[in-house]
Design a protein around this motif. Structure first.
Motif, short mmCIF file in Angstrom:
data_model
loop_
_atom_site.label_atom_id
_atom_site.label_comp_id
_atom_site.label_asym_id
_atom_site.label_seq_id
_atom_site.Cartn_x
_atom_site.Cartn_y
_atom_site.Cartn_z
N ASP A 1 0.86 -1.18 0.00
CA ASP A 1 0.00 0.00 0.00
C ASP A 1 0.90 1.24 0.00
O ASP A 1 1.37 1.69 1.04
N ASP B 1 0.73 4.61 -1.11
CA ASP B 1 0.45 6.05 -1.02
C ASP B 1 0.98 6.69 0.26
O ASP B 1 1.65 7.72 0.21
N GLU C 1 -0.45 -4.32 -10.23
CA GLU C 1 -0.81 -2.91 -10.26
C GLU C 1 -1.25 -2.43 -8.89
O GLU C 1 -1.93 -3.15 -8.15
N TYR C 2 -0.85 -1.21 -8.57
CA TYR C 2 -1.31 -0.52 -7.37
C TYR C 2 -2.11 0.70 -7.82
O TYR C 2 -1.56 1.63 -8.40
N LYS C 3 -3.42 0.66 -7.59
CA LYS C 3 -4.32 1.74 -8.00
C LYS C 3 -4.10 2.12 -9.47
O LYS C 3 -4.04 3.30 -9.83
N GLU D 1 -6.44 -10.48 -2.59
CA GLU D 1 -5.84 -9.19 -2.87
C GLU D 1 -6.71 -8.08 -2.29
O GLU D 1 -7.92 -8.23 -2.17
N GLU D 2 -6.08 -6.98 -1.95
CA GLU D 2 -6.78 -5.82 -1.40
C GLU D 2 -7.48 -5.04 -2.52
O GLU D 2 -7.11 -5.17 -3.70
N PRO D 3 -8.48 -4.22 -2.19
CA PRO D 3 -9.21 -3.47 -3.23
C PRO D 3 -8.33 -2.57 -4.09
O PRO D 3 -8.64 -2.32 -5.26
N TYR D 4 -7.22 -2.09 -3.52
CA TYR D 4 -6.34 -1.20 -4.27
C TYR D 4 -5.40 -1.95 -5.21
O TYR D 4 -4.66 -1.34 -5.99
N ALA D 5 -5.40 -3.27 -5.14
CA ALA D 5 -4.37 -4.06 -5.82
C ALA D 5 -4.92 -4.89 -6.96
O ALA D 5 -6.08 -5.31 -6.95
N ASN D 6 -4.07 -5.12 -7.93
CA ASN D 6 -4.30 -6.09 -8.99
C ASN D 6 -3.04 -6.94 -9.04
O ASN D 6 -2.04 -6.55 -9.66
#
Length: 393
Positions: free
Chosen positions: A165, A167, A191-193, A302-307
Motif C-alpha cells: 500500500d 500512497d 498494479e497498485y491503483k 488481494e486488497e481493493p487497491y491491488a491487482n
C-alpha cells in the motif's frame, strides 16, 4: 522437473513442481538468432529491445538490464546515495536479497513488521516508526533517534506479487527525504491503483529468475523516471568504463550487464506476459473456490487497491498443521515451501534494530506456498486441493 503437461494425475508418482518456467513462444527463434549472428554477450539488439519493452510496459522512462534482481537492488541503492553508516528500512518477511544489498553498501537494515492481510511491509507501523522514532534535521535528511544514523531509503517488497500500500509511504518519504526503492522482483505486471509496480518509487527493481512469471534464466532490470539515475546505473553496471576505446574507469564499477542471449529470451517471454498473468489470476480464483470450504485454511487474495500477478499462491493453516501438511503434500509429489525465515531472526542479522515485529512471526508459523506454475491445469489444482482437504478431514 518436467513440464506439467506431461504429468499423469492418475499416477501415484505424480509430481507437481512449485514454480517452473513456461517456454513455448519465440524463445528458440530469438536465441538462435543471437547464436547465428554471434551477438551473445552484453551488447546486442535484444538487450536494447528488452529494456524498452520493460520500460514501456511498467510506464517508466528508462530501464537498465542487469544480471539478476539482487544486482538491480544493489546498484539502485548506490545510485540513490546509500553509503556506509546509513540505514535502510526493510521488511523482515522477505527473501534475503534486499537485506544483503544494504550490507553490500556498508549500511544497516532496520527491520519492519508485515501486514497480516498482505504479508507486505506494514505501512501503519512504518509511518509510526518515522513519526515517533526519527527526526528531520537541518540538512533535510531523516535520522534515527536511537542510533543517530541517517535513514536514506526504504525498500518495500511486493511480496508474492501483491503490491504494498504505497500512497502513505510515498507521502511521508517525500516529506522526510527518504528514497523509495521498490523491490518489484516478484511482482512484474501487478498494479497498485492502476499503476504498475516498479514505477511508483524513485527506482524499481525486477527479477527474471527461473521461478518468476517470466524468465531469462537469470536476469534483472532497474527502472526509473530519473535520467541521471539511469545513466549512472548503466555506467556502474558496465564496470564504470568512461571511454569507448581506452580502458579508463572513473569509479568502482560492476560486471552486472545482461547478455544478449538472456535478453532474447526475455523479449520472447514479455510477448506473453499478459497471457501468463491472466492464467495466474484465473488459477488463483480456482484455488480460492476449492479451498474456501476448508475451515482450517485461509488463502490470501488481494486488497481493493491491488491487482496482483499472483506469482505465488499462499495459504495460512494452524501452526501445528503446517509442517505435517507440508510433509504430506511432498510425499504425494506436490512441491510446497514455507515462507522465508524472518531475516532479523538469522544469526547474521540478529543485532540490527527491529520495530514492533508481531505479525511476521505468526505468518511464518502458519503460511506455506502452493504450486503456481503458468502451465498448471485445473486437474493439477484439483489434485492439490483434494489432498489438502483430505489432510484436514
Amino acid at each position: 522437473m518436467g513440464p506439467l503437461q506431461h504429468i499423469n494425475t492418475s499416477s501415484k508418482k505424480i509430481s507437481i513442481p512449485l514454480s517452473e518456467p513456461h517456454i513455448a513462444g519465440n524463445e528458440w527463434k530469438y536465441v538462435k538468432e543471437c547464436l547465428d549472428t554471434g551477438w551473445v554477450s552484453s551488447v546486442g539488439a535484444y538487450v536494447d529491445k528488452f529494456e524498452k519493452m520493460i520500460a514501456g510496459y511498467v510506464g517508466a522512462k528508462y530501464a537498465v538490464a542487469v544480471v539478476n534482481g539482487t544486482s538491480a537492488l544493489h546498484v539502485s541503492l548506490i545510485v540513490s546515495g546509500v553509503t556506509a553508516g546509513d540505514e535502510v528500512i526493510v521488511p523482515t518477511l522477505t527473501f534475503i536479497a534486499p537485506v544483503n544489498v544494504i550490507r553490500y553498501c556498508g549500511a544497516s537494515p532496520v527491520f519492519m513488521d508485515c501486514d497480516p492481510d498482505t504479508l507486505c511491509l506494514d505501512i501503519i507501523k512504518f509511518n509510526d516508526f518515522i513519526n515517533r522514532e526519527t527526526e528531520q534535521r537541518t540538512d533535510g535528511f531523516t535520522y534515527n533517534k536511537k542510533t543517530q544514523n541517517r535513514i536514506k531509503a526504504v525498500i518495500p517488497v511486493h511480496i508474492f506479487g501483491h503490491p504494498v500500500d504505497m500512497d502513505g509511504m510515498i507521502a511521508i518519504c517525500k516529506e522526510r527525504n527518504i528514497d523509495v526503492i521498490e523491490d518489484a522482483t516478484e511482482s512484474i505486471g501487478s498494479e497498485y491503483k492502476g499503476r504498475k509496480t516498479g514505477s511508483i518509487g524513485k527506482v524499481g527493481c525486477f527479477s527474471f529468475n527461473g521461478n518468476k512469471i517470466i524468465t531469462t534464466g537469470g536476469g534483472g532490470m532497474i527502472v526509473t523516471n530519473d535520467e541521471r539515475i539511469a545513466k549512472r546505473a548503466r555506467h556502474l553496471t558496465t564496470q564504470a568504463k568512461c571511454d569507448p576505446l581506452e580502458y579508463d574507469h572513473d569509479e568502482i564499477g560492476y560486471n552486472y550487464r545482461l547478455t544478449n542471449i538472456q535478453a532474447a529470451m526475455g523479449v520472447a517471454q514479455m510477448e506473453r506476459l499478459d497471457e501468463f498473468i491472466s492464467i495466474k489470476r484465473k488459477n488463483a480464483t480456482i484455488y480460492r473456490a476449492l479451498l474456501s470450504s476448508i475451515a482450517d485454511v485461509k488463502i490470501f487474495t488481494e486488497e481493493p487497491y491491488a491487482n496482483s500477478n499472483f506469482w505465488f499462491y499462499t495459504i495460512s493453516v494452524p501452526p501445528v498443521a503446517k509442517k505435517p501438511l507440508m510433509d504430506d503434500l511432498l510425499k504425494k509429489g506436490i512441491q510446497v515451501r514455507p515462507l522465508w525465515k524472518l531475516i532479523h531472526s538469522l544469526p547474521l542479522y540478529a543485532g540490527f534494530q527491529t520495530y514492533k515485529i508481531e505479525d511476521a512471526p505468526v505468518a511464518y508459523e502458519r503460511c506455506l506456498n502452493l504450486p503456481c506454475s503458468v502451465s498448471m491445469e485445473k486437474k493439477h489444482i484439483d489434485f492439490v486441493a483434494d489432498n489438502i482437504r483430505r489432510f484436514f478431514s
